[in-house]
Scaffold this motif. Structure first.
Motif, PDB file in Angstrom:
ATOM      1  N   THR A   1      -5.039  -2.628   1.938  1.00  0.00           N
ATOM      2  CA  THR A   1      -5.297  -3.918   2.582  1.00  0.00           C
ATOM      3  C   THR A   1      -4.612  -3.963   3.951  1.00  0.00           C
ATOM      4  N   ILE A   2      -4.970  -4.965   4.725  1.00  0.00           N
ATOM      5  CA  ILE A   2      -4.352  -5.141   6.039  1.00  0.00           C
ATOM      6  C   ILE A   2      -2.852  -5.343   5.895  1.00  0.00           C
ATOM      7  N   GLU A   3      -2.454  -6.133   4.916  1.00  0.00           N
ATOM      8  CA  GLU A   3      -1.025  -6.366   4.700  1.00  0.00           C
ATOM      9  C   GLU A   3      -0.306  -5.074   4.352  1.00  0.00           C
ATOM     10  N   GLN A   4      -0.956  -4.207   3.577  1.00  0.00           N
ATOM     11  CA  GLN A   4      -0.344  -2.925   3.234  1.00  0.00           C
ATOM     12  C   GLN A   4      -0.294  -1.991   4.443  1.00  0.00           C
ATOM     13  N   ALA A   5      -1.330  -2.031   5.283  1.00  0.00           N
ATOM     14  CA  ALA A   5      -1.290  -1.236   6.513  1.00  0.00           C
ATOM     15  C   ALA A   5      -0.090  -1.643   7.366  1.00  0.00           C
ATOM     16  N   ALA A   6       0.209  -2.929   7.401  1.00  0.00           N
ATOM     17  CA  ALA A   6       1.374  -3.399   8.158  1.00  0.00           C
ATOM     18  C   ALA A   6       2.664  -2.840   7.565  1.00  0.00           C
ATOM     19  N   LEU A   7       2.746  -2.745   6.233  1.00  0.00           N
ATOM     20  CA  LEU A   7       3.924  -2.147   5.601  1.00  0.00           C
ATOM     21  C   LEU A   7       4.054  -0.670   5.966  1.00  0.00           C
ATOM     22  N   LEU A   8       2.905   0.029   6.052  1.00  0.00           N
ATOM     23  CA  LEU A   8       2.932   1.433   6.438  1.00  0.00           C
ATOM     24  C   LEU A   8       3.384   1.615   7.885  1.00  0.00           C
ATOM     25  N   GLN A   9       3.309   0.554   8.675  1.00  0.00           N
ATOM     26  CA  GLN A   9       3.787   0.593  10.053  1.00  0.00           C
ATOM     27  C   GLN A   9       5.225   0.080  10.168  1.00  0.00           C
ATOM     28  N   SER A  10       5.833  -0.282   9.057  1.00  0.00           N
ATOM     29  CA  SER A  10       7.216  -0.793   8.954  1.00  0.00           C
ATOM     30  C   SER A  10       7.367  -2.225   9.433  1.00  0.00           C
ATOM     31  N   PHE A  11       6.263  -2.985   9.545  1.00  0.00           N
ATOM     32  CA  PHE A  11       6.395  -4.414   9.781  1.00  0.00           C
ATOM     33  C   PHE A  11       6.967  -5.080   8.534  1.00  0.00           C
ATOM     34  N   PRO A  12       7.803  -6.091   8.702  1.00  0.00           N
ATOM     35  CA  PRO A  12       8.273  -6.834   7.523  1.00  0.00           C
ATOM     36  C   PRO A  12       7.118  -7.610   6.890  1.00  0.00           C
ATOM     37  N   GLY A  13       7.218  -7.861   5.600  1.00  0.00           N
ATOM     38  CA  GLY A  13       6.157  -8.578   4.904  1.00  0.00           C
ATOM     39  C   GLY A  13       5.916  -9.977   5.433  1.00  0.00           C
ATOM     40  N   SER A  14       6.899 -10.533   6.108  1.00  0.00           N
ATOM     41  CA  SER A  14       6.771 -11.893   6.647  1.00  0.00           C
ATOM     42  C   SER A  14       6.009 -11.946   7.961  1.00  0.00           C
ATOM     43  N   TRP A  15       5.709 -10.796   8.563  1.00  0.00           N
ATOM     44  CA  TRP A  15       5.067 -10.779   9.883  1.00  0.00           C
ATOM     45  C   TRP A  15       3.586 -11.131   9.739  1.00  0.00           C
TER      46      TRP A  15
ATOM     47  N   ALA B   1       7.475   8.950  13.594  1.00  0.00           N
ATOM     48  CA  ALA B   1       7.949   7.767  12.865  1.00  0.00           C
ATOM     49  C   ALA B   1       8.467   8.111  11.480  1.00  0.00           C
ATOM     50  N   VAL B   2       7.923   9.160  10.857  1.00  0.00           N
ATOM     51  CA  VAL B   2       8.333   9.502   9.491  1.00  0.00           C
ATOM     52  C   VAL B   2       9.816   9.887   9.438  1.00  0.00           C
ATOM     53  N   ASP B   3      10.374  10.339  10.555  1.00  0.00           N
ATOM     54  CA  ASP B   3      11.781  10.726  10.596  1.00  0.00           C
ATOM     55  C   ASP B   3      12.729   9.531  10.613  1.00  0.00           C
ATOM     56  N   PHE B   4      12.158   8.330  10.672  1.00  0.00           N
ATOM     57  CA  PHE B   4      12.986   7.122  10.756  1.00  0.00           C
ATOM     58  C   PHE B   4      12.635   6.118   9.655  1.00  0.00           C
ATOM     59  N   GLY B   5      12.148   6.662   8.538  1.00  0.00           N
ATOM     60  CA  GLY B   5      11.900   5.846   7.367  1.00  0.00           C
ATOM     61  C   GLY B   5      10.535   5.202   7.300  1.00  0.00           C
ATOM     62  N   VAL B   6       9.671   5.441   8.295  1.00  0.00           N
ATOM     63  CA  VAL B   6       8.313   4.896   8.270  1.00  0.00           C
ATOM     64  C   VAL B   6       7.462   5.786   7.365  1.00  0.00           C
TER      65      VAL B   6
ATOM     66  N   PRO C   1       7.855  -0.980  14.237  1.00  0.00           N
ATOM     67  CA  PRO C   1       9.132  -1.595  14.617  1.00  0.00           C
ATOM     68  C   PRO C   1      10.339  -0.691  14.387  1.00  0.00           C
ATOM     69  N   ALA C   2      10.309   0.129  13.339  1.00  0.00           N
ATOM     70  CA  ALA C   2      11.430   1.026  13.082  1.00  0.00           C
ATOM     71  C   ALA C   2      11.625   2.015  14.228  1.00  0.00           C
TER      72      ALA C   2
END
Length: 331
Positions: A274-288, A151-156, A307-308
């Motif tokens: 935080t859980i919200e930050q973990a979601a960002l580390l997975q490339s989920f949008p902040g609105s998810w 995933a790191v190769d695709f901006g995650v 998602p990326a």
């Protein structure tokens, strides 16, 4: 590219499905047997057709919308990998792999994506499954690509390797190419989370972000039968500690103005993700929105396909299917 459709099984928090949507696919049906995951999917995409069901019990004849689709996607629960050789296993993960292959028989999509641990693509441990998949699908006219994607190769902002099987109907298979990296420099944890760390006025957020100058180790969702939420096994926790992060738990909120960040003083003076930050580390949008109690929310995120990654896999498949078939249909 447009008008492509898919069925997604073991959908979880929707990472793979969201990425496929971003790649131009429209879901006909998503299914998962976890009530919290189903609620997450419905909260974010009320118009999606989401079924709460176990893949092992799923009968596509009762859901005709699952037929005549372009893609079957399966981001399945992780099988036992070389990193978890001491863990007891139930075999249910292997049965789900086989069920996804059998579902391909039933609905006959033009392409299939099965995503799991890196070992699935190359380890002798899963040679039997690879042979099974080939025996079951090759005579239906699918050609195979097995590869590992990071995933790191695709901006995650995370080193997260995944083993992927892509099977494409032989009429379009020649046009398929596995995704190639889209970024030259990895996104660091600090770059990804710096703004959120500063959200409550913590004055040291920029200093911490500069220190967290590498991608995250793989987030691990863990088992429903094991403990609460943390950021992974011992090696991952040590890696997090070098970035000044206490990975033994998941935080409820980001640091406030008075928080003293000094990792030399121990865990209490390290930041928590935080859980919200973990979601960002997975490339989920902040609105998810991820629904459920704290541990259930974290597990959904930790188990998700970023998602990326879903997006680049979807685009690779879409590019192959968008062209004219290289081989005419039989008959």
């Amino acid at each position: 590219m447009g008008g492509l459709t898919f069925v997604d099984v073991c959908s979880g928090a929707g990472g793979l499905a969201l990425g496929l949507e971003q790649a131009g696919f429209e879901p006909r049906l998503l299914l998962d047997d976890d009530a919290d995951a189903v609620a997450t999917l419905r909260a974010n995409r009320p118009h999606w057709n989401v079924l709460e069901a176990d893949l092992l019990d799923f009968d596509p004849s009762e859901h005709p919308e699952s037929y005549d689709v372009d893609l079957l996607a399966a981001g399945l629960p992780r099988v036992k990998s070389s990193a978890t050789t001491q863990r007891a296993e139930s075999g249910s993960e292997e049965r789900l792999l086989e069920a996804a292959v059998y579902l391909t028989h039933a609905i006959r999509p033009r392409a299939v994506i099965i995503e799991n641990v890196p070992d699935l693509a190359h380890s002798d441990r899963y040679q039997r499954f690879r042979d099974f998949a080939r025996a079951e699908l090759a005579h239906l006219g699918y050609e195979f690509s097995w590869f590992v994607i990071n995933a790191v190769d695709f901006g995650v902002p995370q080193n997260r390797k995944q083993g992927v099987l892509v099977a494409v109907d032989r009429r379009w298979a020649e046009a398929f190419r596995p995704p190639t990296p889209t970024v030259r420099q990895p996104t660091t944890v600090g770059a990804a989370l710096g703004p959120s760390m500063a959200a409550r006025g913590w004055p040291d957020a920029a200093r911490w972000a500069a220190h967290a100058d590498q991608p995250a180790p793989t987030l691990v969702g863990g088992s429903k039968n094991r403990g609460g939420a943390d950021l992974g096994p011992t090696g991952a926790k040590r890696k997090w500690a070098t970035m000044g992060v206490n990975a033994h738990t998941v935080g409820n909120e980001v640091p406030g103005p008075d928080f003293v960040w000094d990792p030399a003083l121990g865990r209490d003076n390290m930041v928590k993700i935080t859980i919200e930050q973990a979601a960002l580390l997975q490339s989920f949008p902040g609105s998810w929105q991820v629904t459920g109690l704290k541990t259930a929310r974290y597990r959904q995120i930790g188990h998700a396909t970023p998602p990326a990654v879903g997006r680049v896999l979807g685009r690779a498949v879409a590019e192959a299917l968008d062209g004219e078939p290289a081989i005419p249909a039989a008959g």
